[in-house]
Design a protein around this motif. Structure first.
Motif, PDB file in Angstrom:
ATOM      1  N   LYS A   5       5.523 -15.784 -11.767  1.00 41.48           N
ATOM      2  CA  LYS A   5       4.573 -16.856 -12.096  1.00 41.48           C
ATOM      3  C   LYS A   5       4.354 -16.923 -13.612  1.00 41.48           C
ATOM      4  N   MET A  63       3.542  -8.466  -4.815  1.00 40.93           N
ATOM      5  CA  MET A  63       2.546  -9.164  -5.631  1.00 40.93           C
ATOM      6  C   MET A  63       2.892  -9.069  -7.116  1.00 40.93           C
ATOM      7  N   LEU A  64       3.322  -7.870  -7.533  1.00 39.78           N
ATOM      8  CA  LEU A  64       3.662  -7.694  -8.949  1.00 39.78           C
ATOM      9  C   LEU A  64       4.827  -8.611  -9.327  1.00 39.78           C
ATOM     10  N   ASP A  65       5.829  -8.662  -8.446  1.00 42.89           N
ATOM     11  CA  ASP A  65       6.990  -9.511  -8.726  1.00 42.89           C
ATOM     12  C   ASP A  65       6.588 -10.967  -8.770  1.00 42.89           C
ATOM     13  N   VAL A 101       2.231  -4.505  -2.730  1.00 43.69           N
ATOM     14  CA  VAL A 101       1.884  -4.459  -4.157  1.00 43.69           C
ATOM     15  C   VAL A 101       3.071  -4.870  -5.006  1.00 43.69           C
ATOM     16  N   ILE A 102       4.252  -4.367  -4.653  1.00 38.24           N
ATOM     17  CA  ILE A 102       5.420  -4.713  -5.466  1.00 38.24           C
ATOM     18  C   ILE A 102       5.723  -6.200  -5.327  1.00 38.24           C
ATOM     19  N   ARG A 138       3.700 -12.172  -9.442  1.00 39.08           N
ATOM     20  CA  ARG A 138       2.934 -12.472 -10.641  1.00 39.08           C
ATOM     21  C   ARG A 138       3.845 -12.569 -11.858  1.00 39.08           C
TER      22      ARG A 138
END
Lengths: 166, 318
Positions: free
Chosen positions: A43, A36-38, A33-34, A40
Motif C-alpha cells: 500500500k 498485514m505487513l506485506d 501479521v506477515i 501495508r
C-alpha cells in the motif's frame, strides 16, 4: 543422564510442545501479521508511486500551462500588431479616399463652374445680340434680316474681343 | 514547565520516608538472611523472615502421571507459556487493520523484528522460509525465561507421590527442553541443507572428490601429482569428518548453553534470596531479564546462521 534429568518421554513431549506452538503461532501470528505487513508495504509503495506520478503530472501540467500562457501572450501581441497595422492602413486609405474624393469633387465643381460660365456667356451674348439688333432696328428703323444681323454682331464681338470665350 | 521541588518526583518529606523505609528493609533483610545469621548469630527474628537453604535439583519433578507418561512441573509451565503466547497473538491478530492500534503495533513490531533479523542474515528468499522456526524458538525461549521470573512462581508447592514439589518451574531449566529445541534446530538445519542442495549437501561431510581424481591420476602415470593429490584428498576427508562432528556438537552446545545460563540464573536468584531475603535479588531480576532475551536471541540467530550456512554451498568447487 539420570542426574541431569533427561527422559525420553519428557523430551518427546517438549518437541511436541514446540511443534504445537509452532503450528498455533503460524496460524495466529505469523501468517496474519506477515500478510498485514506485506499488505501495508504494498500500500505504501503504491501511494508513494502515486504521489510520484501526481507530482510528475503536476509538473507536466505546469509546464503546459506556462507554454500555453507564453503562446497566448505571443498570439495577443501579434493580434495587437496586426490590428495596429490594419488601423494604420485603414486610416491611410481613408485619407487617400478622402483626398481623391475631394479632388474629384473639386474637379467636378470646376467643370460645372466653367460650364455655367460658358452658358452664362452664351446667354449674355445672345441677349446682348438681340438687344443690339432691336436697338439698332429702332435706330435705323428698319428691320434687318435677323440672320444677317446676328452674323454681323458676332463678327463685331469677335473683333472686339471683349467678351471672348475663355 | 514548572520547576519541580523535591527529590525523585516526591516532596522532600515523602522522599525521606521512602529512603528510610528502604533502608529499614535492607537492614532487616541483611540481618535475617544467611549473612546476618552467620555474622551476628540468631537474633530471634520471626521465623517467616528466614529463608531456608535452597536445594536446587536438576531433574524436573513429576507432578502426576497420564497413563505411564510422567507430567513434570516444567511441562505444565511450558503449556502455560504456550497458552500465554497464543492468547497474546490470537487477540492481537483477530481483527487486524491497515492502520494499526497500539496492541497490533506491538505484535507487528515483535514479528517485524524477528523477520528483519531473518532477512538480514539469510536474505530475502530464505529469510521468510526460516522465519517460522526461528521466531518460534525466539518467542518460546524468551517467554519461558520471563515467565520463570514472575515473583513467587516457584513458591507454589504441591504434594505428589514423590513428596513435595514446585508446581511451576522455568522450562529452560529442565534439560529436556533445551535438548528438544536443539534437536529441532538440528533437524531443521539438516532438512534445509538437504532440501536445497540435495545429495551435494553430504559432500560437505564426505569429500572424496580429490582423492578419487588423484587415484585416477596415479593410474595414468602421474606419480608425483597423484601422490600429493591423495595427501590433500585424505585431508579433505578428515575435514569432512570434523565438519560432521561439529554439526553433532552443535546439539550439545545448544543444549547446555541455554540450560546452563538459565539454571545458573535460577540458582543465583535463589542464593541471593537466601543470603538476604529483600532488595538484594532485585538487580539480578534485571540481569535475568536481559539474559533471557540474549539467550533467546542467541539460540534463534545461531539456528538461523547454521541454516543459512547449510543452504549455501560451502565452497565453490574449483
Amino acid at each position: 543422564m539420570e542426574g541431569l534429568g533427561i527422559h525420553l518421554s519428557s523430551l518427546i513431549a517438549q518437541v511436541f510442545n514446540f511443534g504445537l506452538l509452532l503450528l498455533l503461532l503460524y496460524m495466529f501470528a505469523y501468517k496474519p501479521v506477515i500478510k498485514m505487513l506485506d499488505q501495508r508495504a504494498a500500500k505504501i509503495k503504491e501511494s508513494v508511486d502515486q504521489t510520484e506520478q501526481i507530482k510528475q503530472q503536476a509538473e507536466l501540467a505546469e509546464k503546459e500551462t506556462a507554454r500555453i500562457i507564453a503562446e497566448a501572450s505571443k498570439e495577443g501581441q501579434k493580434i495587437i500588431e496586426q490590428a495596429t497595422q490594419i488601423g494604420e492602413e485603414t486610416k491611410q486609405k481613408a485619407k487617400q479616399d478622402a483626398k481623391l474624393e475631394a479632388e474629384r469633387i473639386i474637379a467636378k465643381a470646376k467643370l460645372e463652374i466653367e460650364r455655367e460660365r460658358d452658358d452664362a456667356i452664351g446667354e449674355l451674348r445672345n441677349a446682348f445680340a438681340d438687344l443690339t439688333v432691336m436697338a439698332a432696328g429702332k435706330v435705323i428703323n428698319r428691320s434687318l434680316d435677323k440672320e444677317q444681323h446676328r452674323q454681323l454682331i458676332d463678327k463685331v464681338l469677335e473683333e472686339s474681343n471683349v467678351l471672348s470665350k475663355n | 514547565m514548572a520547576k519541580k521541588k523535591g527529590c525523585l518526583g516526591c516532596s522532600f518529606p515523602v522522599a525521606i520516608v521512602v529512603v528510610l523505609v528502604i533502608l529499614a528493609i535492607g537492614v532487616v533483610s541483611l540481618l535475617s538472611g544467611a549473612f546476618g545469621s552467620s555474622l551476628f548469630g540468631d537474633l530471634g527474628l520471626p521465623e517467616w523472615l528466614s529463608v531456608s537453604v535452597p536445594h536446587p535439583e536438576l531433574p524436573a519433578a513429576t507432578i502426576f502421571h497420564i497413563g505411564s507418561i510422567p507430567i513434570t512441573n516444567t511441562m505444565i509451565t511450558a503449556w502455560i507459556t504456550i497458552i500465554v503466547l497464543v492468547a497474546f497473538f490470537y487477540f492481537g491478530t483477530r481483527n487486524m487493520k491497515l492502520i494499526p492500534g497500539r496492541y497490533q503495533m506491538i505484535i507487528e513490531s515483535v514479528i517485524g523484528y524477528i523477520l528483519g533479523l531473518c532477512q538480514d542474515i539469510a536474505g530475502e528468499k530464505y529469510g521468510r522460509k526460516f522465519f517460522a522456526i526461528v521466531a518460534t524458538i525466539f518467542l518460546f525461549v524468551i517467554t519461558n525465561a520471563w515467565i520463570s521470573l514472575i515473583p513467587g512462581i516457584g513458591s507454589i508447592i504441591v504434594h505428589t507421590a514423590e513428596g513435595e514439589a514446585e508446581l511451576f518451574r522455568g522450562v529452560n531449566t529442565d534439560i529436556n527442553f533445551p535438548l528438544a529445541l536443539a534437536l529441532v534446530s538440528f533437524v531443521f538445519v539438516e532438512y534445509w541443507g538437504i532440501k536445497t542442495l540435495g545429495i551435494k549437501y553430504f559432500t560437505k561431510f564426505l569429500n572424496t572428490r580429490k582423492l578419487t581424481s588423484s587415484i585416477c591420476k596415479l593410474f595414468k602415470g602421474d606419480i608425483k601429482g597423484g601422490l600429493s593429490g591423495i595427501f590433500y584428498g585424505i585431508i579433505d576427508i578428515f575435514i569432512g569428518l570434523i565438519e560432521l562432528l561439529s554439526e553433532l556438537m552443535r546439539i550439545i552446545s545448544f543444549t547446555f548453553r541455554l540450560f546452563g545460563n538459565m539454571t545458573g540464573g535460577e540458582i543465583l536468584m535463589l542464593m541471593m534470596v537466601f543470603l538476604a531475603p529483600f532488595l538484594l535479588a532485585i538487580p539480578f531480576y534485571g540481569l535475568e531479564l536481559l539474559v533471557g532475551f540474549i539467550q533467546a536471541l542467541v539460540f534463534s540467530s545461531l539456528t538461523l546462521v547454521f541454516a543459512n550456512i547449510a543452504v549455501n554451498p560451502a565452497h565453490a568447487e574449483e
